[in-house]
Design a protein around this motif. Structure first.
Motif, PDB file in Angstrom:
ATOM      1  N   ILE A 292       0.824  -1.209   0.000  1.00  0.00           N
ATOM      2  CA  ILE A 292       0.000   0.000   0.000  1.00  0.00           C
ATOM      3  C   ILE A 292       0.859   1.260   0.000  1.00  0.00           C
ATOM      4  O   ILE A 292       0.518   2.259  -0.639  1.00  0.00           O
ATOM      5  N   ASN A 293       1.980   1.240   0.690  1.00  0.00           N
ATOM      6  CA  ASN A 293       2.855   2.418   0.748  1.00  0.00           C
ATOM      7  C   ASN A 293       3.924   2.411  -0.339  1.00  0.00           C
ATOM      8  O   ASN A 293       4.902   3.159  -0.253  1.00  0.00           O
ATOM      9  N   GLY A 294       3.755   1.582  -1.368  1.00  0.00           N
ATOM     10  CA  GLY A 294       4.681   1.596  -2.488  1.00  0.00           C
ATOM     11  C   GLY A 294       5.834   0.629  -2.322  1.00  0.00           C
ATOM     12  O   GLY A 294       6.020  -0.003  -1.275  1.00  0.00           O
ATOM     13  N   ASP A 295       6.632   0.524  -3.387  1.00  0.00           N
ATOM     14  CA  ASP A 295       7.737  -0.437  -3.414  1.00  0.00           C
ATOM     15  C   ASP A 295       8.859  -0.086  -2.446  1.00  0.00           C
ATOM     16  O   ASP A 295       9.648  -0.958  -2.068  1.00  0.00           O
ATOM     17  N   HIS A 296       8.970   1.179  -2.072  1.00  0.00           N
ATOM     18  CA  HIS A 296      10.061   1.583  -1.178  1.00  0.00           C
ATOM     19  C   HIS A 296       9.713   1.394   0.296  1.00  0.00           C
ATOM     20  O   HIS A 296      10.584   1.508   1.146  1.00  0.00           O
ATOM     21  N   ARG A 297       8.433   1.137   0.583  1.00  0.00           N
ATOM     22  CA  ARG A 297       8.020   0.971   1.971  1.00  0.00           C
ATOM     23  C   ARG A 297       7.139  -0.255   2.152  1.00  0.00           C
ATOM     24  O   ARG A 297       6.070  -0.187   2.772  1.00  0.00           O
ATOM     25  N   PRO A 298       7.525  -1.396   1.637  1.00  0.00           N
ATOM     26  CA  PRO A 298       6.680  -2.585   1.772  1.00  0.00           C
ATOM     27  C   PRO A 298       6.472  -2.957   3.236  1.00  0.00           C
ATOM     28  O   PRO A 298       7.421  -3.044   4.010  1.00  0.00           O
ATOM     29  N   GLY A 299       5.210  -3.143   3.596  1.00  0.00           N
ATOM     30  CA  GLY A 299       4.879  -3.579   4.952  1.00  0.00           C
ATOM     31  C   GLY A 299       4.839  -2.503   6.008  1.00  0.00           C
ATOM     32  O   GLY A 299       4.354  -2.729   7.118  1.00  0.00           O
ATOM     33  N   ILE A 300       5.346  -1.313   5.698  1.00  0.00           N
ATOM     34  CA  ILE A 300       5.503  -0.289   6.728  1.00  0.00           C
ATOM     35  C   ILE A 300       4.177   0.439   6.974  1.00  0.00           C
ATOM     36  O   ILE A 300       3.671   1.146   6.110  1.00  0.00           O
ATOM     37  N   VAL A 301       3.634   0.255   8.167  1.00  0.00           N
ATOM     38  CA  VAL A 301       2.380   0.891   8.563  1.00  0.00           C
ATOM     39  C   VAL A 301       2.651   2.202   9.297  1.00  0.00           C
ATOM     40  O   VAL A 301       1.963   3.197   9.124  1.00  0.00           O
ATOM     41  N   HIS A 302       3.664   2.207  10.151  1.00  0.00           N
ATOM     42  CA  HIS A 302       4.065   3.415  10.876  1.00  0.00           C
ATOM     43  C   HIS A 302       5.576   3.345  11.091  1.00  0.00           C
ATOM     44  O   HIS A 302       6.199   2.302  10.908  1.00  0.00           O
ATOM     45  N   ARG A 303       6.162   4.476  11.449  1.00  0.00           N
ATOM     46  CA  ARG A 303       7.616   4.542  11.575  1.00  0.00           C
ATOM     47  C   ARG A 303       8.024   4.996  12.977  1.00  0.00           C
ATOM     48  O   ARG A 303       7.244   5.633  13.678  1.00  0.00           O
ATOM     49  N   ILE A 304       9.237   4.663  13.353  1.00  0.00           N
ATOM     50  CA  ILE A 304       9.887   5.312  14.486  1.00  0.00           C
ATOM     51  C   ILE A 304      11.244   5.797  14.004  1.00  0.00           C
ATOM     52  O   ILE A 304      11.807   5.258  13.050  1.00  0.00           O
ATOM     53  N   ASP A 305      11.750   6.830  14.642  1.00  0.00           N
ATOM     54  CA  ASP A 305      12.972   7.476  14.167  1.00  0.00           C
ATOM     55  C   ASP A 305      14.172   6.538  14.220  1.00  0.00           C
ATOM     56  O   ASP A 305      14.203   5.578  14.998  1.00  0.00           O
ATOM     57  N   LYS A 306      15.167   6.867  13.432  1.00  0.00           N
ATOM     58  CA  LYS A 306      16.392   6.066  13.340  1.00  0.00           C
ATOM     59  C   LYS A 306      16.992   5.772  14.714  1.00  0.00           C
ATOM     60  O   LYS A 306      17.345   4.633  15.027  1.00  0.00           O
ATOM     61  N   ASP A 307      17.119   6.787  15.554  1.00  0.00           N
ATOM     62  CA  ASP A 307      17.769   6.601  16.845  1.00  0.00           C
ATOM     63  C   ASP A 307      16.791   6.351  17.991  1.00  0.00           C
ATOM     64  O   ASP A 307      17.168   6.420  19.156  1.00  0.00           O
TER      65      ASP A 307
END
Length: 300
Positions: free
Chosen positions: A124-139
């Motif tokens: 749903i979020n495209g080929d660059h974000r498969p499976g990603i529903v929400h994010r948390i920051d790198k650190d």
């Protein structure tokens, strides 16, 4: 180069992705939707979703992303899988790992690891974000849920939108907070003075963070924070706003801080309903070793 457009009377009530697709004829509507998701489009200085209905007088700003061919390869990167079934995974992301690839982080991300681990992920979020529903920051370390198929993704995204997913974090902040609990209700949008930062602005989106004191130290406070909304950098921005910035935060914190690489923030628990079984799911993980070490040092 940033470009601007002021919404006219005839354009009001149009979806922003459709309006921009008409203005930027060389780019498809799906590409523009990706721009919006990737924070390249702002309305009156704030982020919006692709289905935002434009209003007369809105100032739309957009920056066309650099055209880079980003190939996302599966990579054999260890993952801490807290839970997995045919619909979803719950991952305990380590501090220092980027969630999805970008021009600045093409490899070594959670998505690269997921592609190696899983046979299928939602698109749903495209080929660059498969499976990603929400994010948390790198650190920021801790829990996030990943969708294996579009049905699960839609359900989880709706739960996020309806504030039915409970997400709690642990944080160490500068200063001693005297009251036991607090609520920060302050809109967050793009910082008008620094486009790489978020800030509390009148034009921002509604943003609510709850917190309670876990323990006080001489110059710091250990908090549990609960997200009611999920804006970019929300806890970091809100704690800075009330003048108790998160320790170690390189973007919103103090120059003189604890000796750590990145903010002392950990996504410790997440609760939601299973997309197909409709069962209540709850997961919780301890703070990582670096966080435990900080608390031990503060005890001294």
């Amino acid at each position: 180069m940033t470009q601007q457009h002021k919404v006219t009377e005839t354009e009001q009530n149009m979806r922003i992705d459709k309006l921009l697709a008409g203005l930027i004829t060389k780019s498809s509507r799906s590409e523009i939707q990706t721009w919006i998701t990737d924070d390249h489009v702002y309305v009156n200085g704030s982020q919006v979703k692709s289905n935002y209905k434009c209003r007369r007088g809105d100032i739309i700003e957009w920056t066309e992303p650099e055209q880079t061919s980003l190939t996302i390869d599966p990579e054999n990167i260890p993952l801490t899988v807290v839970y997995e079934d045919d619909e979803l995974l719950v991952i305990n992301k380590p501090r220092g790992m980027v969630v999805h690839p970008s021009a600045g982080h093409p490899h070594g991300t959670l998505v690269n690891a997921l592609l190696y681990h899983c046979d299928r992920l939602s698109h749903i979020n495209g080929d660059h974000r498969p499976g990603i529903v929400h994010r948390i920051d790198k650190d920021t370390s801790g829990l996030l849920v990943v969708a294996k198929n579009d049905t699960a993704h839609i359900s989880l995204a709706e739960q996020l939108s309806e504030k039915d997913i409970d997400r709690r974090y642990e944080a160490i902040v500068h200063g001693v907070i005297e009251h036991e609990t607090g609520l920060i209700d302050a809109p967050i949008g793009r910082d008008p003075h620094d486009r790489k930062k978020m800030g509390v602005t009148d034009e921002g989106k509604p943003s609510v963070t709850h917190f309670r004191v876990v323990k006080r130290y001489a110059d710091f406070t250990h908090l549990e924070c609960k997200l009611e909304t999920g804006r970019t950098h929300q806890i970091r921005v809100h704690m800075k706003y009330i003048e108790f910035p998160i320790a170690g935060d390189p973007k919103y914190g103090r120059r003189k801080t604890l000796n750590i690489d990145g903010q002392a923030l950990h996504a410790k628990s997440i609760s939601f309903k299973h997309p197909t079984k409709n069962e209540a799911m709850h997961f919780e993980v301890d703070v990582p070793s670096y966080f435990q070490k900080l608390l031990a040092e503060l005890e001294k």
